[in-house]
Enzyme design. Structure first.
Site, PDB file in Angstrom:
ATOM      1  CE  LYS A  72       2.185  69.197  32.515  1.00  0.00           C
ATOM      2  NZ  LYS A  72       1.163  70.378  33.315  1.00  0.00           N
ATOM      3  CB  SER A 147       3.185  72.782  33.406  1.00  0.00           C
ATOM      4  OG  SER A 147       1.983  72.480  33.753  1.00  0.00           O
ATOM      5  CB  SER A 171      -1.174  73.401  33.084  1.00  0.00           C
ATOM      6  OG  SER A 171      -0.318  74.327  33.952  1.00  0.00           O
TER       7      SER A 171
END
Length: 467
Positions: A72, A147, A171
């Site tokens: 990420k 996310s 997330s």
């Protein structure tokens, strides 16, 4: 056989090499049309692959030798930018690397790219990225979740066998649910967060997104353990466990309310019925303060966000507004240009609840309710070994559906924030669905630091679900 195990066995047998696996993953990342990957780290990845192949020729094979992955884009990585999917860090290159990346590389893993996310991890759909929306792996008209949406899609589409994500209020688990993969949020403090751009320091966790629970276990064992650069990390680390015992499982009453999509509730019921058939005891159990967790989360977390984002001022690093004439103008214009609307919204909420005259009424009261929530979870675990329920109240929703309704967007977090506020380990395990149906994740929650036991049971649940 898990994906990581398959790659390692093929490398050991000489059927493939680290370089071939890396080149293939890079080609898949470049060809992807879902906007899951923000940057491919080609040069450094291929250099590392060549070095690992030389090690393998000498008989040195590590736990992840030659296995490609993506991180990420809030993990600091060498040889690439780290943007947090924001304009303010659009061109930021870190001089150091996150502990999680270092530990994976020490075992031979190869980071081939950075994945998309909601800017600064603020959101549950990956629609808040400065670099555009990531499309769901199953249906391109729908969100990937967030996310860690880019990480979940990269795994679901087979670009890489695993990805790193972060989970502050859901997330990892929610995008894993929306894309039909495994997403594990460990106990708070199990895995170092050094080198990860902070969102909310009291709930931020690092975890893997994989195609199997076995791979999540392996990666957690590698990632966990004390880190002198992060004083919150537990010293004991993580060791997988094997157990054939029958467990007591509690279906969370508040998680099965009418506001949860029937298809989602049905998948949870189906799994618990299968577990009961295998001899596990399944009962309904209440966590009364869970219904207050969402307002608590959106009081506490924005407060921490407003503090953590104060460092982005246009002076030290990141975007600096051009032609600003005063320091106040530098601060204001740099932040106005560099943050997306959701970043600004959370900063304003956080500054408000921490302000003089409102601290006691909002922030302090929310922290007291958070303590009551922790107590309720502890009480529930006096009666059961694990809690179970949906990950999200809905299936992956259409892109743009909640774009102009922040409150509705926040409601998507209602089932994932309670264990986050309590620091508990939780995992999203994909339910069995028909070929044309949207993925659904079932959430399993364990007591604090019972990560090994949770992953052991999740293996059982995942196996039962797909028999």
């Amino acid at each position: 056989m898990s994906e990581i195990e398959r790659i390692i066995k093929n490398i050991e047998a000489g059927k493939t090499t680290a370089t071939l696996e890396t080149e293939s993953a890079i080609l898949r990342a470049k060809a992807d049309d879902s906007n899951a990957i923000l940057e491919v780290i080609e040069e450094r990845a291929l250099e590392r692959a060549a070095g690992i192949d030389k090690e393998i020729e000498q008989g040195i094979i590590r736990k992840l030798s030659g296995v490609p992955f993506v991180a990420k884009d809030n993990f600091l990585t060498l040889g690439s930018k780290t943007t947090a999917a924001s304009k303010i860090l659009e061109n930021f290159k870190s001089p150091l690397q996150a502990t999680a990346i270092e530990r994976l590389e020490a075992e031979g893993a190869i980071c081939i790219g950075k994945s998309n996310l909601d800017s600064f991890a603020h959101g549950g759909s990956t629609e808040n990225s400065y670099f555009g929306v990531t499309l769901n792996a199953k249906d391109k008209a729908r969100v990937a979740g967030g996310s860690s949406g880019g990480s979940a899609v990269a795994v679901a589409k087979g670009i890489v066998p695993f990805a790193l994500g972060t989970d502050t209020g859901g997330s990892i688990r929610q995008p894993a649910s929306f894309n039909g993969v495994v997403g594990f949020k460990p106990s708070y403090g199990l895995i170092s967060r050094f080198g990860v751009i902070a969102m909310a320091s009291s709930t931020d966790t690092v975890g893997p997104i994989t195609t199997s629970v076995a791979d999540a276990e392996l990666l957690t064992e590698i990632l966990a353990g004390q880190d002198k650069k992060d004083m919150n990390v537990m010293s004991d680390g993580f060791k997988p466990v094997e157990s054939g015992k029958k467990y007591r499982v509690g279906i969370i009453k508040e998680y099965m309310a009418d506001g949860v999509d029937k298809k989602v509730r049905d998948r949870v019921v189906e799994l618990t019925e299968k577990l009961a058939e295998k001899g596990h005891k399944v009962i309904e159990i209440s966590v009364p303060t869970a219904k207050y967790a969402l307002p608590v989360y959106y009081t506490v977390v924005p407060a921490e966000i407003s503090s953590n984002l104060a460092r982005y001022d246009g002076v030290r690093y990141g975007l600096r507004a051009k032609d600003a004439k005063t320091i106040a103008e530098v601060y204001g214009r740099s932040r106005d240009e560099g943050f997306v609307d959701e970043n600004k919204r959370r900063i304003l909420i956080g500054a408000f609840v921490l302000s003089s005259g409102f601290y006691d009424a909002y922030y302090q009261k929310a922290q007291k309710v958070r303590t009551l929530l922790i107590n309720d979870f502890n009480q529930a675990f006096n009666n059961v070994d694990f809690l179970i329920g949906p990950v999200a109240p809905t299936l992956a929703f259409k892109i743009g559906k909640n774009a102009h309704d922040p409150l509705q967007a926040y409601m998507e977090d209602i089932l994932t924030v309670p264990p986050s506020l309590a620091g508990l380990p939780a995992i999203s395990v994909p339910a069995k669905v028909a070929g044309d149906e949207l993925p659904v994740g079932v959430q399993i929650i364990a007591p604090y630091v019972k990560d090994a036991e949770l992953l052991n049971f999740a293996r059982v649940a995942h196996g039962v679900e797909h028999e």
